[in-house]
Design a protein around this motif. Structure first.
Motif, short mmCIF file in Angstrom:
data_model
loop_
_atom_site.label_atom_id
_atom_site.label_comp_id
_atom_site.label_asym_id
_atom_site.label_seq_id
_atom_site.Cartn_x
_atom_site.Cartn_y
_atom_site.Cartn_z
N ASP A 28 0.80 -1.22 0.00
CA ASP A 28 0.00 0.00 0.00
C ASP A 28 0.84 1.28 0.00
O ASP A 28 0.29 2.38 0.06
CB ASP A 28 -0.98 0.01 1.18
CG ASP A 28 -0.27 -0.05 2.53
OD1 ASP A 28 0.98 0.04 2.57
OD2 ASP A 28 -0.98 -0.18 3.55
N ASP A 31 2.18 3.81 -5.39
CA ASP A 31 1.18 4.51 -6.18
C ASP A 31 1.41 4.20 -7.65
O ASP A 31 2.53 3.87 -8.06
CB ASP A 31 1.28 6.02 -5.96
CG ASP A 31 1.14 6.40 -4.49
OD1 ASP A 31 0.36 5.73 -3.79
OD2 ASP A 31 1.80 7.37 -4.06
N SER A 60 -8.63 1.31 -10.54
CA SER A 60 -9.19 1.88 -9.32
C SER A 60 -9.68 0.78 -8.38
O SER A 60 -9.42 0.83 -7.16
CB SER A 60 -10.34 2.84 -9.66
OG SER A 60 -10.93 3.36 -8.50
N ASP A 66 -8.86 3.97 -3.84
CA ASP A 66 -8.14 5.11 -3.27
C ASP A 66 -7.60 5.98 -4.40
O ASP A 66 -6.56 5.69 -4.98
CB ASP A 66 -7.00 4.62 -2.37
CG ASP A 66 -6.32 5.76 -1.63
OD1 ASP A 66 -6.63 6.94 -1.91
OD2 ASP A 66 -5.45 5.47 -0.77
N ARG A 67 -8.30 7.07 -4.73
CA ARG A 67 -7.88 7.92 -5.85
C ARG A 67 -6.56 8.63 -5.59
O ARG A 67 -5.91 9.09 -6.53
CB ARG A 67 -8.98 8.94 -6.19
CG ARG A 67 -9.24 9.98 -5.14
CD ARG A 67 -10.48 10.81 -5.47
NE ARG A 67 -10.32 11.61 -6.67
CZ ARG A 67 -9.83 12.84 -6.69
NH1 ARG A 67 -9.43 13.40 -5.55
NH2 ARG A 67 -9.75 13.52 -7.81
N ASN A 68 -6.14 8.73 -4.31
CA ASN A 68 -4.87 9.37 -4.00
C ASN A 68 -3.67 8.51 -4.42
O ASN A 68 -2.54 9.00 -4.42
CB ASN A 68 -4.78 9.68 -2.50
CG ASN A 68 -5.76 10.75 -2.09
OD1 ASN A 68 -5.92 11.75 -2.76
ND2 ASN A 68 -6.44 10.53 -0.97
N ARG A 69 -3.93 7.27 -4.78
CA ARG A 69 -2.84 6.38 -5.20
C ARG A 69 -2.82 6.16 -6.70
O ARG A 69 -1.99 5.39 -7.20
CB ARG A 69 -2.96 5.03 -4.49
CG ARG A 69 -2.79 5.09 -2.99
CD ARG A 69 -2.94 3.70 -2.38
NE ARG A 69 -1.93 2.78 -2.93
CZ ARG A 69 -2.04 1.47 -2.91
NH1 ARG A 69 -3.13 0.90 -2.40
NH2 ARG A 69 -1.09 0.70 -3.41
#
Length: 211
Positions: A28, A31, A60, A66-69
């Motif tokens: 995790d 990215d 996704s 998690d859109r931040n990744r």
């Protein structure tokens, strides 16, 4: 890496043979940036749009939503190759694309080579990256009036026509590897046949007179 440097993150590019979602889990602290190989400049074609969006959604889901990744690597000119001279202008199709991917990604890298004939599209794309809900038509009018002064209205009509002719869906575009390649017979045969070129040339001549 996570154990030794827990405050750092690793960025990975999903490109070429690593384009598809892996069959194994990744830590995790990694990215992913997806290089849109079915270039989003081709998203004016419904088939390409749906293929690209499905690919982003698949990534996704893999990243747990998690859109931040998740990020995108976009190509600004491709597939404008193979003897095609006029720029590919598709800000309305690009807006639709950026609005569609907004729930899934948190950023976009914009690869651009800055030929002058693409300056309008580059500006519009940059503005859309900042605000996908931008009033594109008003932005085009404002840019043309700032850039061309007395010829602003005529140049607005010129660019709007170029946009309409590229964003129109093509009949039976050649698909290679799930995307289309922009060949002269597509652009000059469907988007810009001789009558359209004459119409655009007349607008440019009028713009010169306006100045």
């Amino acid at each position: 890496v996570k154990k030794r440097w827990p405050h750092l993150r690793i960025s990975s590019l999903a490109y070429m043979r690593h384009y598809d979602v892996p069959t194994f889990a990744i830590p995790d602290n990694i990215d992913v940036m997806i290089a849109i190989m079915r270039t989003s400049m081709g998203n004016k074609e419904p088939y390409v749009f749906q293929k690209n969006l499905a690919h982003v959604r698949k990534w996704s889901d893999y990243m747990g939503g998690d859109r931040n990744r998740l990020f995108l690597w976009e190509y600004g000119e491709w597939p404008a190759m193979n003897g095609v001279t006029p720029p590919l202008l598709c800000p309305f199709a690009m807006q639709k694309w950026l609005q569609a991917v907004r729930p899934y990604v948190s950023g976009v890298f914009f690869e651009w080579y800055d030929p002058p004939e693409y300056s309008l599209m580059a500006r519009l794309w940059a503005r859309l990256l900042w605000d996908p809900d931008l009033d594109v038509a008003a932005e085009i009018e404002d840019l043309c009036r700032r850039l061309y002064g007395p010829a602003g209205d005529t140049m607005t009509a010129f660019y709007r026509r170029l946009i309409e002719r590229y964003e129109m869906p093509w009949t039976n575009p050649e698909l290679v590897w799930g995307q289309f390649y922009l060949t002269p017979d597509l652009y000059y045969g469907q988007s810009l046949p001789p009558a359209e070129i004459e119409r655009l040339a007349a607008l440019l001549e009028k713009a010169r007179r306006d100045v």
